[in-house]
Design a protein around this motif. Structure first.
Motif, PDB file in Angstrom:
ATOM      1  N   LYS A  17       0.844  -1.190   0.000  1.00 37.59           N
ATOM      2  CA  LYS A  17       0.000   0.000   0.000  1.00 37.59           C
ATOM      3  C   LYS A  17       0.880   1.242   0.000  1.00 37.59           C
ATOM      4  O   LYS A  17       1.884   1.300   0.720  1.00 37.59           O
ATOM      5  CB  LYS A  17      -0.902   0.020   1.224  1.00 37.59           C
ATOM      6  CG  LYS A  17      -1.944  -1.052   1.200  1.00 37.59           C
ATOM      7  CD  LYS A  17      -2.885  -0.921   2.359  1.00 37.59           C
ATOM      8  CE  LYS A  17      -3.952  -1.984   2.295  1.00 37.59           C
ATOM      9  NZ  LYS A  17      -4.905  -1.875   3.389  1.00 37.59           N
ATOM     10  N   ASP A  18       0.500   2.212  -0.803  1.00 40.99           N
ATOM     11  CA  ASP A  18       1.251   3.459  -0.863  1.00 40.99           C
ATOM     12  C   ASP A  18       0.815   4.386   0.263  1.00 40.99           C
ATOM     13  O   ASP A  18      -0.374   4.552   0.533  1.00 40.99           O
ATOM     14  CB  ASP A  18       1.024   4.155  -2.207  1.00 40.99           C
ATOM     15  CG  ASP A  18       1.625   3.380  -3.352  1.00 40.99           C
ATOM     16  OD1 ASP A  18       2.620   2.672  -3.125  1.00 40.99           O
ATOM     17  OD2 ASP A  18       1.115   3.497  -4.473  1.00 40.99           O
ATOM     18  N   ASP A  19       1.786   5.002   0.919  1.00 38.98           N
ATOM     19  CA  ASP A  19       1.485   5.961   1.977  1.00 38.98           C
ATOM     20  C   ASP A  19       1.098   7.298   1.370  1.00 38.98           C
ATOM     21  O   ASP A  19       1.611   7.704   0.331  1.00 38.98           O
ATOM     22  CB  ASP A  19       2.699   6.155   2.886  1.00 38.98           C
ATOM     23  CG  ASP A  19       3.008   4.922   3.717  1.00 38.98           C
ATOM     24  OD1 ASP A  19       2.071   4.167   3.995  1.00 38.98           O
ATOM     25  OD2 ASP A  19       4.178   4.744   4.093  1.00 38.98           O
ATOM     26  N   LEU A  20       0.194   7.989   2.046  1.00 39.62           N
ATOM     27  CA  LEU A  20      -0.190   9.323   1.620  1.00 39.62           C
ATOM     28  C   LEU A  20       0.860  10.315   2.092  1.00 39.62           C
ATOM     29  O   LEU A  20       1.639  10.027   3.011  1.00 39.62           O
ATOM     30  CB  LEU A  20      -1.566   9.655   2.201  1.00 39.62           C
ATOM     31  CG  LEU A  20      -2.694   8.741   1.700  1.00 39.62           C
ATOM     32  CD1 LEU A  20      -3.974   9.059   2.430  1.00 39.62           C
ATOM     33  CD2 LEU A  20      -2.886   8.889   0.211  1.00 39.62           C
TER      34      LEU A  20
ATOM     35  N   PHE B  42       4.609  14.111   7.632  1.00 38.85           N
ATOM     36  CA  PHE B  42       4.085  14.809   8.807  1.00 38.85           C
ATOM     37  C   PHE B  42       3.722  13.855   9.937  1.00 38.85           C
ATOM     38  O   PHE B  42       2.926  14.196  10.800  1.00 38.85           O
ATOM     39  CB  PHE B  42       2.866  15.650   8.409  1.00 38.85           C
ATOM     40  CG  PHE B  42       3.223  16.798   7.507  1.00 38.85           C
ATOM     41  CD1 PHE B  42       3.639  17.998   8.033  1.00 38.85           C
ATOM     42  CD2 PHE B  42       3.174  16.659   6.131  1.00 38.85           C
ATOM     43  CE1 PHE B  42       3.984  19.045   7.216  1.00 38.85           C
ATOM     44  CE2 PHE B  42       3.511  17.702   5.306  1.00 38.85           C
ATOM     45  CZ  PHE B  42       3.924  18.900   5.843  1.00 38.85           C
ATOM     46  N   HIS B  43       4.260  12.657   9.947  1.00 37.42           N
ATOM     47  CA  HIS B  43       4.053  11.672  11.016  1.00 37.42           C
ATOM     48  C   HIS B  43       2.570  11.440  11.290  1.00 37.42           C
ATOM     49  O   HIS B  43       2.118  11.478  12.424  1.00 37.42           O
ATOM     50  CB  HIS B  43       4.768  12.103  12.300  1.00 37.42           C
ATOM     51  CG  HIS B  43       6.222  12.363  12.099  1.00 37.42           C
ATOM     52  ND1 HIS B  43       7.133  11.357  11.841  1.00 37.42           N
ATOM     53  CD2 HIS B  43       6.934  13.521  12.063  1.00 37.42           C
ATOM     54  CE1 HIS B  43       8.333  11.886  11.685  1.00 37.42           C
ATOM     55  NE2 HIS B  43       8.253  13.183  11.812  1.00 37.42           N
ATOM     56  N   ARG B  44       1.808  11.250  10.218  1.00 38.39           N
ATOM     57  CA  ARG B  44       0.374  10.937  10.248  1.00 38.39           C
ATOM     58  C   ARG B  44      -0.475  12.057  10.859  1.00 38.39           C
ATOM     59  O   ARG B  44      -1.568  11.823  11.359  1.00 38.39           O
ATOM     60  CB  ARG B  44       0.110   9.617  10.965  1.00 38.39           C
ATOM     61  CG  ARG B  44       0.804   8.450  10.312  1.00 38.39           C
ATOM     62  CD  ARG B  44       0.367   7.123  10.900  1.00 38.39           C
ATOM     63  NE  ARG B  44       1.131   6.027  10.331  1.00 38.39           N
ATOM     64  CZ  ARG B  44       0.862   5.449   9.170  1.00 38.39           C
ATOM     65  NH1 ARG B  44      -0.138   5.874   8.460  1.00 38.39           N
ATOM     66  NH2 ARG B  44       1.608   4.464   8.722  1.00 38.39           N
ATOM     67  N   ASP B  45       0.026  13.286  10.849  1.00 38.06           N
ATOM     68  CA  ASP B  45      -0.735  14.428  11.360  1.00 38.06           C
ATOM     69  C   ASP B  45      -1.379  15.139  10.176  1.00 38.06           C
ATOM     70  O   ASP B  45      -0.757  15.927   9.492  1.00 38.06           O
ATOM     71  CB  ASP B  45       0.191  15.375  12.123  1.00 38.06           C
ATOM     72  CG  ASP B  45      -0.562  16.516  12.768  1.00 38.06           C
ATOM     73  OD1 ASP B  45      -1.807  16.485  12.772  1.00 38.06           O
ATOM     74  OD2 ASP B  45       0.095  17.443  13.256  1.00 38.06           O
TER      75      ASP B  45
END
Length: 70
Positions: A35-38, A44-47
């Motif tokens: 899966k590609d990360d957004l 931004f460390h999932r922020d």
């Protein structure tokens, strides 16, 4: 000229034979790849709020009406 034509015909016919299948691999009806990360997940460390703030701030600085002094 005729000899050149006879040499080019088989080359033109074989040109499409080396095409690689470009479809993703499916296992049990689902995609089996990574899966590609957004962008907000990686930079931004999932922020997500911090990411949206950065994007809107960048868009405000690209607006010529806000940058020009009337």
């Amino acid at each position: 000229m005729k000899r050149l034509f006879l040499v080019l015909i088989p080359l033109a016919l074989l040109a499409g034979c080396l095409e690689v299948d470009q479809h993703p691999h499916w296992v049990k009806g689902q995609y089996a790849g990574k899966k590609d990360d957004l962008p907000f997940q990686t930079h931004f460390h999932r922020d997500r709020l911090s990411w949206w703030g950065t994007i809107s701030n960048r868009n405000q600085h690209q607006n010529e009406y806000n940058r020009a002094n009337p």
